[in-house]
Write an enzyme that holds these catalytic residues in place. Structure first.
Site, short mmCIF file in Angstrom:
data_model
loop_
_atom_site.label_atom_id
_atom_site.label_comp_id
_atom_site.label_asym_id
_atom_site.label_seq_id
_atom_site.Cartn_x
_atom_site.Cartn_y
_atom_site.Cartn_z
N ASP A 32 22.63 11.60 22.80
CA ASP A 32 21.42 11.78 23.62
C ASP A 32 21.69 11.49 25.10
OD1 ASP A 32 18.79 12.38 24.06
OD2 ASP A 32 18.00 10.46 23.34
N ASN B 178 13.91 20.02 18.10
CA ASN B 178 14.45 20.61 19.33
C ASN B 178 14.10 22.09 19.48
OD1 ASN B 178 17.45 18.54 19.25
ND2 ASN B 178 15.59 18.24 20.43
#
Ligand code: IPE
Ligand code: IPE
Ligand code: MG
Length: 261
Positions: free
Chosen positions: A25, A73
C-alpha cells in the site's frame, strides 16, 4: 549521515515464517508527494515487488503472497484501473525471466474471470511455464476479496452437501481451508502492510486468524529488501502462543529440543 542497519545477518534461518503475505500500500501517496500522478507510483511499486520476491527467495521463505488488486479496487477511477491492468500485463510478461532464474513458481488467487482476457492469458502462460519450479511459490492476489472467497467456499460446501458427497459433520476447519483459493498453502505466519494503514482491507480473513501483523510507515515503492528483513527480525522476537501460556510454549520448546535417545 544516518547509518542503515543491515538486518539480513540477524535473521535466524531456523525460525523463518514459512508464508509471508504483504498488503502493498501507498503507491498513490508516494507519487503525489513528488507531484506525480498515482500511476507513476504503481510503476515504481514494481521494483519493490522484485525486492520482496528476491529477498524472500534468497533467505528461504517458501510462500510469498502479494495483494496487488482487491475486489474493492474495481471502484477506482476507470483510468487508474486500466493503467493497473496494463501494468500487470507488462510486468507478468517481463518478470518471467526473474522467476525462472530464481526457480519461483507463480500462482494467482482471486476472481480471475473478472480480469481482462489479455491478462488471463499472460497469467496462464507464466503459471504453466513456472509450474515445476520448487524454491518458492509467489502468489498474486488479483481481483481478490476474502469475503468473496468465503462465499465461493460456502457455495462449494453447500453443493457437496446437497449432492450428498459430505455430511454436516464433515464441515470442519480442514474442509473450509481446503475450499479456499489458498488450499495448497500454509496460513501466513507474517503479514506486512506498508504505508501506515492499520487494517486488513478484505485480505485472507480466514487464513490470518493467527498471523503476526507488522505495520510500517514506509510507502510501498520505497520498501526495500532490508525493510523485509527488518520485519522478519521483528517477527522472530515475538512469541506465538496460539492461546496457550508462555510457560507452556517454553516447556514445549525445551521438550522439542531435548537430545534424542
Ligand atoms: C496500493 O497503493 C496499490 C493498489 C491498491 C493497487 P494505493 O494505490 O492504494 O496507494 P495509496 O494508498 O492511495 O497511497
Ligand atoms: C488494499 O489497498 C489492496 C491492495 C493493496 C491491493 P487499498 O489502498 O485499496 O486499501 P484501503 O481501501 O485503503 O483499505
Ligand atoms: Mg491504498
Amino acid at each position: 549521515m544516518t547509518e542503515t542497519i543491515s538486518y539480513k545477518e540477524q535473521i535466524n534461518t531456523d525460525n523463518l515464517p514459512e508464508h509471508i503475505a504483504i498488503i502493498m500500500d501507498g503507491n498513490g501517496r508516494w507519487a503525489k508527494a513528488q507531484g506525480k500522478h498515482r500511476i507513476f507510483g504503481h510503476k515504481n511499486g514494481v521494483k519493490a515487488v522484485r525486492e520482496a520476491t528476491e529477498g524472500c527467495a534468497e533467505i528461504g521463505v517458501r510462500f510469498l503472497t502479494l495483494y496487488a488488486f482487491s475486489t474493492e479496487n474495481w471502484n477506482r477511477p476507470k483510468t487508474e484501473v486500466s493503467a493497473l491492468m496494463e501494468l500487470l500485463f507488462l510486468t507478468i510478461g517481463r518478470e518471467i525471466k526473474t522467476l525462472q532464474k530464481n526457480n519461483i513458481k507463480l500462482n494467482v488467487i482471486g476472481n480471475i474471470q473478472s480480469l481482462p482476457e489479455s491478462n488471463r492469458k499472460a497469467i496462464k502462460e507464466v503459471m504453466e511455464a513456472t509450474k515445476n519450479n520448487t524454491r518458492m511459490t509467489l502468489t498474486l492476489a488479483l481481483s481478490y476479496g476474502a469475503r468473496e472467497e468465503l462465499i465461493e467456499a460456502t457455495k462449494a460446501i453447500a453443493t457437496a452437501y446437497k449432492e450428498e458427497k459430505i455430511s454436516i459433520e464433515d464441515i470442519d476447519h480442514q474442509r473450509i481451508s481446503n475450499s479456499l483459493y489458498t488450499k495448497n498453502m500454509p496460513d501466513p505466519a507474517l503479514m506486512i502492510r506498508t504505508s501506515g494503514e492499520h487494517r486488513i482491507s478484505n485480505f485472507l480473513l480466514w487464513q490470518m486468524a493467527y498471523t503476526e501483523l507488522y505495520f510500517t510507515e514506509k510507502l510501498w515503492p520505497e520498501f526495500s529488501r532490508n525493510d523485509l528483513f527488518k520485519a522478519i527480525c521483528e517477527y522472530q522476537q515475538r512469541e506465538r502462543r496460539f492461546g496457550k501460556t508462555s510457560e507452556q510454549i517454553n516447556e514445549q520448546f525445551i521438550t522439542n529440543n531435548l537430545p534424542k535417545e
